[in-house]
Write an enzyme that holds these catalytic residues in place. Structure first.
Site, mmCIF file in Angstrom:
data_model
loop_
_atom_site.group_PDB
_atom_site.id
_atom_site.type_symbol
_atom_site.label_atom_id
_atom_site.label_comp_id
_atom_site.label_asym_id
_atom_site.label_seq_id
_atom_site.Cartn_x
_atom_site.Cartn_y
_atom_site.Cartn_z
ATOM 1 N N HIS A 83 42.119 64.983 66.596
ATOM 2 C CA HIS A 83 43.360 65.358 67.267
ATOM 3 C C HIS A 83 43.096 66.638 68.058
ATOM 4 C CE1 HIS A 83 45.824 62.283 65.517
ATOM 5 N NE2 HIS A 83 45.429 62.602 64.307
ATOM 6 N N HIS A 93 38.994 57.611 67.453
ATOM 7 C CA HIS A 93 38.896 57.103 66.088
ATOM 8 C C HIS A 93 37.626 56.280 65.968
ATOM 9 C CE1 HIS A 93 39.529 53.367 63.638
ATOM 10 N NE2 HIS A 93 39.694 54.271 62.700
ATOM 11 N N HIS A 132 33.226 53.110 77.820
ATOM 12 C CA HIS A 132 32.888 51.695 77.683
ATOM 13 C C HIS A 132 31.422 51.416 78.021
ATOM 14 C CE1 HIS A 132 36.656 49.830 76.490
ATOM 15 N NE2 HIS A 132 37.271 50.732 77.238
#
Length: 263
Positions: A83, A93, A132
């Protein structure tokens, strides 16, 4: 893996250090939770290692897997959630986990699962492309079809149905991984866990000096509520923790929105 993750986060934040708490599960096993709080870069980072075992599995695990009914089980994993303080740095995550269920006289049932995903508050196309590309590069040694399959799985899993929107910009998600053999699956899980920071830290470094004010902070808090809501309503790991008596660790998971042992 937990040690490596913590060692690389502390220099990025520059001020805060991880506090450690060892805990025991009411059945058997336990884990080690580490939390970095109130840093200059991260408001909070949670990194958790868990290894628990039990005599029988809860309904969340056996509902779609009747073969697991009546088996002893052992499950372990490393999970992480960040966070950031700066709203221009995305929340991230990651987790990797291993599960095995055994019954005398029958073959063991085992699999690996895990992945990582990114949730920007203010998205930048170049950051998402980088994220990605790293995910794809980690998958490529195991087959060209791995990345597109696990990317789609991630998009499906991290979709907030009651808001009809994705949680973030995706990444990788895999489960029930037991082919072609244990060694290959284990190496893949290690590569995903160890490769997470290659995808995330360059984004942190690029965005951590971006100026922000209360307007951006309030939007970050609003979107953070959606993030936490997903874990409370949709996440299978939270349900598994509740059904196996992991109440104290659910407090950790809600606090850091870390899905530790999702099955």
């Amino acid at each position: 893996m937990e040690d490596k993750l913590c060692q690389q986060f502390e220099p990025i934040d520059n001020t805060a250090k991880f506090a450690q708490h060892n805990w025991q599960h009411k059945q058997k096993g336990g884990g080690r939770s580490r939390i970095l709080k109130n840093g200059t870069t991260f408001e909070q980072v949670g990194v958790n290692f868990s290894r628990i075992s039990g005599e029988y599995l809860p309904a969340s695990a056996t509902e779609n897997r009747p073969l697991l009914v009546g088996r002893r089980y052992q499950v372990m994993g490393v999970s992480l959630v960040t966070h950031p303080l700066n709203p221009y740095i995305p929340t991230a995550h990651a987790n990797v986990r291993f599960f095995i269920a055994e019954k005398p006289g029958e073959p063991s049932v085992w699999w690996f699962g895990g992945g990582f995903d990114l949730t920007p508050y203010y998205g930048f196309e170049e950051d998402i492309t980088h994220w990605h590309k790293i995910a794809q590069s980690l998958c490529l040694p195991y087959g060209k079809e791995i990345y597109p399959n696990y990317k789609k799985w991630c998009d499906r899993y991290f979709f907030i149905k009651h808001h009809n929107e994705p949680r973030g910009v995706g990444g990788l998600f895999f489960d029930d991984l037991s082919q072609p053999d244990f060694t290959t699956c284990f190496h893949f899980a290690q590569d995903i866990g160890n490769g997470f920071l290659k995808a995330y830290l360059p984004i942190v470094e690029k965005r951590k000096q971006t100026a922000w004010d209360e307007r951006e902070r309030q939007f970050q808090l609003y979107r953070g509520g959606r993030y936490t809501g997903f874990h409370l309503v949709c996440d299978r790991g939270t349900l598994f923790g509740l059904q196996t008596g992991g109440g104290n660790r659910i407090n950790f998971n809600v606090l850091t929105t870390t899905s530790t042992l999702g099955i």
